[in-house]
Motif scaffolding. Sequence first.
Motif, PDB file in Angstrom:
ATOM      1  N   LYS A   1       0.833  -1.206   0.000  1.00  0.00           N
ATOM      2  CA  LYS A   1       0.000   0.000   0.000  1.00  0.00           C
ATOM      3  C   LYS A   1       0.866   1.254   0.000  1.00  0.00           C
ATOM      4  CE  LYS A   1      -4.168  -1.779   2.307  1.00  0.00           C
ATOM      5  NZ  LYS A   1      -5.068  -1.622   3.469  1.00  0.00           N
ATOM      6  N   PHE A   2       1.949   1.216   0.763  1.00  0.00           N
ATOM      7  CA  PHE A   2       2.877   2.351   0.795  1.00  0.00           C
ATOM      8  C   PHE A   2       3.461   2.609  -0.591  1.00  0.00           C
ATOM      9  CE2 PHE A   2       7.351   3.593   0.951  1.00  0.00           C
ATOM     10  CZ  PHE A   2       7.257   4.842   1.549  1.00  0.00           C
ATOM     11  N   ARG A   3       3.919   1.567  -1.259  1.00  0.00           N
ATOM     12  CA  ARG A   3       4.514   1.719  -2.598  1.00  0.00           C
ATOM     13  C   ARG A   3       3.475   2.239  -3.589  1.00  0.00           C
ATOM     14  NH1 ARG A   3       7.663  -3.241  -4.909  1.00  0.00           N
ATOM     15  NH2 ARG A   3       7.719  -1.730  -6.592  1.00  0.00           N
ATOM     16  N   GLU A   4       2.276   1.659  -3.551  1.00  0.00           N
ATOM     17  CA  GLU A   4       1.224   2.071  -4.478  1.00  0.00           C
ATOM     18  C   GLU A   4       0.853   3.541  -4.277  1.00  0.00           C
ATOM     19  OE1 GLU A   4      -3.435   0.960  -5.585  1.00  0.00           O
ATOM     20  OE2 GLU A   4      -2.324  -0.226  -4.104  1.00  0.00           O
ATOM     21  N   TYR A   5       0.698   3.949  -3.010  1.00  0.00           N
ATOM     22  CA  TYR A   5       0.339   5.343  -2.714  1.00  0.00           C
ATOM     23  C   TYR A   5       1.449   6.293  -3.133  1.00  0.00           C
ATOM     24  CZ  TYR A   5      -1.354   9.404  -0.129  1.00  0.00           C
ATOM     25  OH  TYR A   5      -1.805  10.660   0.195  1.00  0.00           O
ATOM     26  N   THR A   6       2.688   5.908  -2.876  1.00  0.00           N
ATOM     27  CA  THR A   6       3.836   6.748  -3.221  1.00  0.00           C
ATOM     28  C   THR A   6       3.945   6.938  -4.723  1.00  0.00           C
ATOM     29  OG1 THR A   6       5.040   6.017  -1.256  1.00  0.00           O
ATOM     30  CG2 THR A   6       6.338   6.981  -3.022  1.00  0.00           C
ATOM     31  N   GLU A   7       3.810   5.850  -5.474  1.00  0.00           N
ATOM     32  CA  GLU A   7       3.951   5.920  -6.927  1.00  0.00           C
ATOM     33  C   GLU A   7       2.768   6.630  -7.582  1.00  0.00           C
ATOM     34  OE1 GLU A   7       4.506   1.899  -8.129  1.00  0.00           O
ATOM     35  OE2 GLU A   7       6.508   1.721  -7.215  1.00  0.00           O
ATOM     36  N   SER A   8       1.553   6.367  -7.098  1.00  0.00           N
ATOM     37  CA  SER A   8       0.367   6.969  -7.724  1.00  0.00           C
ATOM     38  C   SER A   8       0.286   8.471  -7.488  1.00  0.00           C
ATOM     39  CB  SER A   8      -0.903   6.291  -7.195  1.00  0.00           C
ATOM     40  OG  SER A   8      -1.023   6.480  -5.803  1.00  0.00           O
ATOM     41  N   ASN A   9       0.900   8.967  -6.405  1.00  0.00           N
ATOM     42  CA  ASN A   9       0.869  10.401  -6.111  1.00  0.00           C
ATOM     43  C   ASN A   9       2.183  11.107  -6.454  1.00  0.00           C
ATOM     44  OD1 ASN A   9      -1.807  11.100  -4.507  1.00  0.00           O
ATOM     45  ND2 ASN A   9      -1.120   9.095  -3.793  1.00  0.00           N
ATOM     46  N   GLY A  10       3.107  10.376  -7.086  1.00  0.00           N
ATOM     47  CA  GLY A  10       4.371  10.980  -7.493  1.00  0.00           C
ATOM     48  C   GLY A  10       5.204  11.482  -6.340  1.00  0.00           C
ATOM     49  N   LEU A  11       5.195  10.758  -5.205  1.00  0.00           N
ATOM     50  CA  LEU A  11       5.921  11.184  -4.007  1.00  0.00           C
ATOM     51  C   LEU A  11       7.301  10.537  -3.957  1.00  0.00           C
ATOM     52  CD1 LEU A  11       2.998  10.781  -1.454  1.00  0.00           C
ATOM     53  CD2 LEU A  11       3.722  12.879  -2.583  1.00  0.00           C
ATOM     54  N   GLY A  12       8.190  11.156  -3.180  1.00  0.00           N
ATOM     55  CA  GLY A  12       9.517  10.601  -2.980  1.00  0.00           C
ATOM     56  C   GLY A  12       9.499   9.543  -1.888  1.00  0.00           C
ATOM     57  N   ILE A  13      10.598   8.803  -1.788  1.00  0.00           N
ATOM     58  CA  ILE A  13      10.680   7.743  -0.787  1.00  0.00           C
ATOM     59  C   ILE A  13      11.718   8.080   0.277  1.00  0.00           C
ATOM     60  CG2 ILE A  13       9.889   5.932  -2.342  1.00  0.00           C
ATOM     61  CD1 ILE A  13      12.813   5.139  -2.747  1.00  0.00           C
ATOM     62  N   THR A  14      12.008   9.391   0.443  1.00  0.00           N
ATOM     63  CA  THR A  14      12.972   9.807   1.458  1.00  0.00           C
ATOM     64  C   THR A  14      12.546   9.382   2.851  1.00  0.00           C
ATOM     65  OG1 THR A  14      13.351  11.750   0.086  1.00  0.00           O
ATOM     66  CG2 THR A  14      14.304  11.786   2.284  1.00  0.00           C
ATOM     67  N   ILE A  15      11.240   9.300   3.063  1.00  0.00           N
ATOM     68  CA  ILE A  15      10.726   8.951   4.390  1.00  0.00           C
ATOM     69  C   ILE A  15      11.168   7.546   4.814  1.00  0.00           C
ATOM     70  CG2 ILE A  15       8.530   7.953   3.623  1.00  0.00           C
ATOM     71  CD1 ILE A  15       7.231   9.493   5.950  1.00  0.00           C
ATOM     72  N   ILE A  16      11.465   6.675   3.820  1.00  0.00           N
ATOM     73  CA  ILE A  16      11.961   5.338   4.145  1.00  0.00           C
ATOM     74  C   ILE A  16      13.310   5.436   4.858  1.00  0.00           C
ATOM     75  CG2 ILE A  16      12.862   3.207   3.140  1.00  0.00           C
ATOM     76  CD1 ILE A  16      10.684   3.203   1.166  1.00  0.00           C
TER      77      ILE A  16
END
Length: 251
Positions: free
Chosen positions: A129-144
């Motif tokens: 769900k995290f990956r899907e939400y991140t990719e669908s909204n064009g967000l970065g993954i810095t929070i990881i």
Amino acid sequence: MVIFRFIFNKLENSSYKLLNPKEYLPEEELHSLRQMSFLIMMGLLFMCILYNVVYVGKDLLSFVIFDILISLYVATQLDLRNWKNRILLILLIPYGSLTYFLFGKSLVGYLALIHVPVFIYFIKVYYDKFREYTESNGLGITIILLFSIIFISFFITLLAEHVDPLNSLVMVSNAFTSNGYAVLGSSIIGKINSVFLVWGGYLLSGVGTATLAAAILKKHYDVKNQELYAKIDDLDKKIDNLEELIKNKDD
């Protein structure tokens, strides 16, 4: 589950501004919080696995309540219209914790073989769900990166200081956000409150910075837009004058 679903629906459909995060948080911050919520659920499920397998018997009553609540929350998010989720719901029921809570008999460790695998499965579900939400909204993954630091430090503290997961989380939170390292609070409620205050302050400081930056940028671009509109109006007038001159020349 019926009570939880009723409460969630009431909160989600409430008309009170206080319950609408869009009223006091920037949209970018809401996206970050949504990302963070998936990672937090992964962390809570992992802590539940640790208490089921490794730390059986420590703060048992507090863990039992936590186990029931986390299982209940995950259960309310399931779509029970398909058989797969119905089977998962049966496996998700915290039989050991309910047995202790209702009858005072501890079967938490024995029934972990049922509970732990389904928690591992839901850790993967929330990561997807995290990956899907991140990719669908064009967000970065810095929070990881942030959660990786916390997660690694959590394990180091767990092993080096010989403390249970809750104490380790409190110590890591204090060290990360305020340069402190002590466990604040001697009771379970006090420790949870300590974590809440530490991360609440960390979150609000980020929200304040984001809100200030958004306000400054909005003011800047509002001025720029007004100047642009004025230039467009002036250009429109010049074009009208040129059209009038051309018309008069033709006449």
